[in-house]
Design an enzyme around this catalytic site. Structure first.
Site, PDB file in Angstrom:
ATOM      1  N   HIS A 169      -3.416   7.485   2.106  1.00  0.00           N
ATOM      2  CA  HIS A 169      -3.809   6.166   1.602  1.00  0.00           C
ATOM      3  C   HIS A 169      -5.224   5.875   2.092  1.00  0.00           C
ATOM      4  CE1 HIS A 169      -3.981   2.028   0.655  1.00  0.00           C
ATOM      5  NE2 HIS A 169      -3.779   1.587   1.888  1.00  0.00           N
ATOM      6  N   CYS A 229       0.824  -1.225   0.000  1.00  0.00           N
ATOM      7  CA  CYS A 229       0.000   0.000   0.000  1.00  0.00           C
ATOM      8  C   CYS A 229       0.850   1.264   0.000  1.00  0.00           C
ATOM      9  CB  CYS A 229      -0.947   0.008   1.191  1.00  0.00           C
ATOM     10  SG  CYS A 229      -2.119  -1.348   1.118  1.00  0.00           S
ATOM     11  N   ASN A 279     -10.087   0.021  -0.487  1.00  0.00           N
ATOM     12  CA  ASN A 279      -8.625   0.085  -0.447  1.00  0.00           C
ATOM     13  C   ASN A 279      -8.070  -0.527  -1.734  1.00  0.00           C
ATOM     14  OD1 ASN A 279      -5.910  -0.187   0.068  1.00  0.00           O
ATOM     15  ND2 ASN A 279      -6.167  -1.052   2.121  1.00  0.00           N
TER      16      ASN A 279
HETATM   17  O1  UT7 Z   1      -3.858  -0.795   3.440  1.00  0.00           O
HETATM   18  C1  UT7 Z   1      -3.211  -1.708   4.254  1.00  0.00           C
HETATM   19  C2  UT7 Z   1      -3.474  -1.417   5.627  1.00  0.00           C
HETATM   20  N1  UT7 Z   1      -4.671  -2.039   6.080  1.00  0.00           N
HETATM   21  C3  UT7 Z   1      -5.415  -1.380   6.910  1.00  0.00           C
HETATM   22  O2  UT7 Z   1      -5.120  -0.241   7.166  1.00  0.00           O
HETATM   23  C4  UT7 Z   1      -6.562  -2.066   7.593  1.00  0.00           C
HETATM   24  C5  UT7 Z   1      -6.478  -1.779   9.056  1.00  0.00           C
HETATM   25  N2  UT7 Z   1      -7.518  -2.359   9.845  1.00  0.00           N
HETATM   26  C6  UT7 Z   1      -8.830  -2.005   9.746  1.00  0.00           C
HETATM   27  O3  UT7 Z   1      -9.198  -1.218   8.904  1.00  0.00           O
HETATM   28  C7  UT7 Z   1      -9.799  -2.571  10.755  1.00  0.00           C
HETATM   29  O4  UT7 Z   1      -9.073  -3.179  11.797  1.00  0.00           O
HETATM   30  C8  UT7 Z   1     -10.815  -3.574  10.158  1.00  0.00           C
HETATM   31  C9  UT7 Z   1     -11.795  -2.816   9.288  1.00  0.00           C
HETATM   32  C10 UT7 Z   1     -10.078  -4.623   9.365  1.00  0.00           C
HETATM   33  C11 UT7 Z   1     -11.597  -4.244  11.290  1.00  0.00           C
HETATM   34  O5  UT7 Z   1     -12.224  -3.277  12.094  1.00  0.00           O
HETATM   35  P1  UT7 Z   1     -12.129  -3.390  13.685  1.00  0.00           P
HETATM   36  O6  UT7 Z   1     -12.947  -2.309  14.232  1.00  0.00           O
HETATM   37  O7  UT7 Z   1     -10.663  -3.398  14.026  1.00  0.00           O
HETATM   38  O8  UT7 Z   1     -12.826  -4.751  13.971  1.00  0.00           O
HETATM   39  P2  UT7 Z   1     -12.215  -6.068  14.639  1.00  0.00           P
HETATM   40  O9  UT7 Z   1     -11.212  -6.707  13.774  1.00  0.00           O
HETATM   41  O10 UT7 Z   1     -11.820  -5.701  16.027  1.00  0.00           O
HETATM   42  O11 UT7 Z   1     -13.516  -6.986  14.683  1.00  0.00           O
HETATM   43  C12 UT7 Z   1     -14.657  -6.656  15.462  1.00  0.00           C
HETATM   44  C13 UT7 Z   1     -15.722  -7.689  15.230  1.00  0.00           C
HETATM   45  C14 UT7 Z   1     -15.228  -9.130  15.351  1.00  0.00           C
HETATM   46  O12 UT7 Z   1     -16.206  -9.872  15.999  1.00  0.00           O
HETATM   47  P3  UT7 Z   1     -16.046 -10.251  17.542  1.00  0.00           P
HETATM   48  O13 UT7 Z   1     -14.785 -11.025  17.630  1.00  0.00           O
HETATM   49  O14 UT7 Z   1     -15.994  -8.928  18.261  1.00  0.00           O
HETATM   50  O15 UT7 Z   1     -17.296 -11.047  17.813  1.00  0.00           O
HETATM   51  C15 UT7 Z   1     -15.119  -9.586  13.911  1.00  0.00           C
HETATM   52  O16 UT7 Z   1     -15.314 -10.970  13.777  1.00  0.00           O
HETATM   53  O17 UT7 Z   1     -16.252  -7.561  13.898  1.00  0.00           O
HETATM   54  C16 UT7 Z   1     -16.241  -8.840  13.260  1.00  0.00           C
HETATM   55  N3  UT7 Z   1     -16.071  -8.641  11.833  1.00  0.00           N
HETATM   56  C17 UT7 Z   1     -17.102  -8.443  10.986  1.00  0.00           C
HETATM   57  N4  UT7 Z   1     -18.440  -8.394  11.185  1.00  0.00           N
HETATM   58  C18 UT7 Z   1     -19.200  -8.157  10.120  1.00  0.00           C
HETATM   59  C19 UT7 Z   1     -14.911  -8.605  11.131  1.00  0.00           C
HETATM   60  N5  UT7 Z   1     -15.177  -8.379   9.837  1.00  0.00           N
HETATM   61  C20 UT7 Z   1     -16.529  -8.282   9.721  1.00  0.00           C
HETATM   62  C21 UT7 Z   1     -17.391  -8.049   8.640  1.00  0.00           C
HETATM   63  N6  UT7 Z   1     -18.719  -7.986   8.893  1.00  0.00           N
HETATM   64  N7  UT7 Z   1     -16.947  -7.862   7.394  1.00  0.00           N
END
Ligand code: UT7
Length: 324
Positions: A251, A114, A281
């Site tokens: 980004h 990225c 992204n």
């Molecule tokens: O360009 C390269 C760099 N990449 C990035 O910058 C990405 C960086 N990370 C992020 O943007 C975020 O961390 C994510 C969007 C990937 C995830 O958001 P988050 O607020 O950090 O959520 P999380 O990973 O803490 O997950 C929270 C909950 C989980 O459920 P539990 O364990 O709390 O029950 C996940 O299983 O959300 C769940 N979850 C989803 N639910 C519905 C994860 N993905 C999804 C989904 N739909 N697509």
């Protein structure tokens, strides 16, 4: 008098097919509400069958050349920042070079995921400053949807396909921040964070392409801190303040990361270019896509100060400060 790498044109290309969050929610256990709330993404573009990274890159490059007002024969070097090359080798940049009808100069790919476009601008600027080339096409092009695990809801909702390009041309400046062109680049990497974001395949390991794996929460934390550091380094190296920046073009990974970095830097939210809602992204393509959009609709004007930054797999990150 110093040599400067001045923006002569920008362009972009998005594949026609749009995939909405609601469509995705019919394939994996997710919802439009979750994706919008956690990421700001509403849709992404997906390349058609047979539409390759080089095809997207050529369209973006052609648009940038048209804006610059010259043909591919004026270009000395083509850089393609991509993590989704057509083939393991040769460089996608050489395929783009041929398709643009360039029969001279050099072309190679940049692999910094990225952060690839930021690395590409820095590389182009250094070649120009060294006097080795005069005109460079810096392209970010990705078919990221081809390396996703479409059963993994934590990653497949985040990415899209697209390409953007800048033409950088040698100019002469006074050596001050009033000069047009790339004023500074700050690049960093830390390979200890490999496991946070990688693709689980490759020619030397599995012999297969593999799919993207990400520990999203960890990447998120590093992203806000490290991108704020890279942008602060750009400002302090040029003895500028956040208030001097006309446009912040980060980004486009996640709206919450962009908002967090904007707040940390004390930047005005009105000065931030956002495309993540429509493009998702697109990795190395996200910044040049956003630059082309904001330059194309008249937001970014000649002479304005534009700050770009990115972080991605590696981890690799950095910033460029450009007077447009
Ligand atoms: O360009 C390269 C760099 N990449 C990035 O910058 C990405 C960086 N990370 C992020 O943007 C975020 O961390 C994510 C969007 C990937 C995830 O958001 P988050 O607020 O950090 O959520 P999380 O990973 O803490 O997950 C929270 C909950 C989980 O459920 P539990 O364990 O709390 O029950 C996940 O299983 O959300 C769940 N979850 C989803 N639910 C519905 C994860 N993905 C999804 C989904 N739909 N697509």
């Amino acid at each position: 008098m110093v040599r400067r790498s001045v923006v002569a044109g920008s362009g972009s290309y998005l594949p026609a097919r749009v995939l909405t969050n609601d469509e995705l929610a019919r394939q994996v256990d997710t919802s439009d509400a979750w994706i919008v709330e956690r990421t700001g993404i509403r849709q992404r573009h997906v390349a058609a069958d047979g539409e390759l990274t080089s095809d997207l890159a050529v369209r973006a490059a052609q648009a940038a050349l048209d804006k610059a007002g010259f043909g591919a024969d004026a270009v000395d070097m083509v850089l393609v920042a991509t993590s989704t090359p057509n083939e393991t080798f040769p460089a996608t940049a050489t395929i783009v070079q041929a398709q643009l009808g360039m029969h001279r100069g050099l072309a190679f790919d940049i692999q910094a995921v990225c952060a690839g476009f930021v690395y590409g601008v820095a590389t182009a600027d250094n070649f120009i400053k060294a006097g080795q080339v005069d005109t460079v096409l810096v392209i970010g092009a990705e078919t990221f949807t081809r390396i996703l695990d479409w059963t993994d809801r934590s990653t497949c909702v985040l990415f899209g396909d697209g390409a953007g390009a800048l033409v950088l041309q040698a100019g002469v400046g006074e050596g001050t921040v009033a000069d047009r062109g790339v004023l500074s680049s700050h690049l960093y990497s830390d390979g200890r964070h490999h496991d946070m974001l990688y693709v689980d395949g490759g020619p030397s390991s599995t012999g297969k392409v593999g799919v993207l794996k990400m520990a999203g929460r960890d990447v998120f934390k590093h992203a806000v801190i490290k991108m704020a550091e890279a942008t602060e380094a750009a400002l302090s190296a040029n003895e500028l303040q956040a208030a001097d920046v006309d446009w912040f073009v980060p980004h486009q990974a996640n709206r919450r990361i962009i908002d967090g970095t904007t707040k940390k830097l004390g930047l005005d939210r009105e000065k931030v270019v956002i495309t993540v809602d429509r493009h998702a992204n697109t990795s190395a393509a996200s910044i040049p896509l956003a630059l082309a959009e904001a330059a194309g609709d008249g937001r970014i004007e000649r002479g304005q100060l534009v700050l770009i930054e990115a972080l991605g797999g590696g981890l690799a990150w950095g910033s460029n400060l450009i007077r447009w």
